[in-house]
Design an enzyme around this catalytic site. Sequence first.
Site, PDB file in Angstrom:
ATOM      1  N   TYR A   7       6.431  50.016  50.056  1.00 42.10           N
ATOM      2  CA  TYR A   7       6.994  50.373  48.751  1.00 42.10           C
ATOM      3  C   TYR A   7       7.369  49.119  47.976  1.00 42.10           C
ATOM      4  O   TYR A   7       8.425  48.524  48.229  1.00 42.10           O
ATOM      5  CB  TYR A   7       8.245  51.239  48.927  1.00 42.10           C
ATOM      6  CG  TYR A   7       8.015  52.608  49.508  1.00 42.10           C
ATOM      7  CD1 TYR A   7       6.760  53.208  49.478  1.00 42.10           C
ATOM      8  CD2 TYR A   7       9.063  53.317  50.078  1.00 42.10           C
ATOM      9  CE1 TYR A   7       6.562  54.481  49.992  1.00 42.10           C
ATOM     10  CE2 TYR A   7       8.877  54.589  50.597  1.00 42.10           C
ATOM     11  CZ  TYR A   7       7.620  55.163  50.550  1.00 42.10           C
ATOM     12  OH  TYR A   7       7.424  56.426  51.063  1.00 42.10           O
ATOM     13  N   LYS A  55       1.286  54.126  54.393  1.00 51.52           N
ATOM     14  CA  LYS A  55       1.885  55.104  53.484  1.00 51.52           C
ATOM     15  C   LYS A  55       2.330  54.402  52.205  1.00 51.52           C
ATOM     16  O   LYS A  55       3.095  53.436  52.251  1.00 51.52           O
ATOM     17  CB  LYS A  55       3.093  55.778  54.134  1.00 51.52           C
ATOM     18  CG  LYS A  55       3.834  56.737  53.199  1.00 51.52           C
ATOM     19  CD  LYS A  55       5.184  57.122  53.771  1.00 51.52           C
ATOM     20  CE  LYS A  55       5.975  57.959  52.771  1.00 51.52           C
ATOM     21  NZ  LYS A  55       7.376  58.189  53.198  1.00 51.52           N
TER      22      LYS A  55
END
Length: 307
Positions: free
Chosen positions: A172, A205
């Site tokens: 992220y 992810k």
Amino acid sequence: MSNVIKQILSNYQSDNAGTKANLYRILNTGKLSGTGKIVILPVDQGFEHGPDRSFCINPDGYDPSYHFKLAIESGLNGYAAPLGMIEVGADEFAGQIPLILKMNSNNSLMSGNNNTYQAITASVDDAVKLGCSAIGFTIYPASDDSLAMYSEISELAKEAKDKGLAVVIWSYPRGGDLPKEHETSIDVSCYAAHIACLLGAHIVKVKPPKATIYDKKVEEAYKKMNIDCSTLSKRVSLVKKSCFNGKRILIFSGGESKDDASLFEEIKQLSLGGANGSIIGRNAFQRPFDNAKTMLDKIISIYKETK
């Protein structure tokens, strides 16, 4: 073993039999077994945001057993959570679903710039003891603490692989000089996914990418090569290409709660773009059990039917 799974596992040439067996188990559990697609339930929001913000809307969620049951009965490929959550149900639900031990976490009670680093809160030995198939770890590319996080996951990934576990990296981008509005720009998302692959992730992810472009040099390159970023599916395809030309498993977060129509359309676009699947947290566990199962079944159907 399906040909799809054989092809996926063939991309992990350096891994031992134990790690490949755990990857196989994740890929061959639940309703998407053998398709190369995966849907995982992650429940680390209690650590990040607190129990009431996470579970008050659906009080059953205060009980860790609720999340085990939801993942198992919905036919998901895995369940990811911090140490304490998994410890509660490790014996009762042993062997029923692949587990991913989330190795680092943060909390929203800290003051100042507290959202660009996470503390290590578990060990690889914990994952082995609890029967987990993989470890999970969050990195924040762009953060001033990102290099320390890279060092931490490098060591943990080596230990996990040596002990036969797979590695999942949440990547992220945030912090540093990166503006918040560019945290999910297409070029930044590609960069974040690529870094996770370079750090040894088996499963990467990231968040669904937006059409905005942060780096002017990348924007020029996209224009020169006529790269189209106009739809989510086309952007997902670019992120997939950044994962060693599709040789690593790429999944996308579900993000904040959204209405069903928006969620299902997003899943369709992810699948069309070549995503291997989704990791759906709040959009699942903040719903009543039967409602959540119905929603997850629809997501699974979209991944099965959309090519």
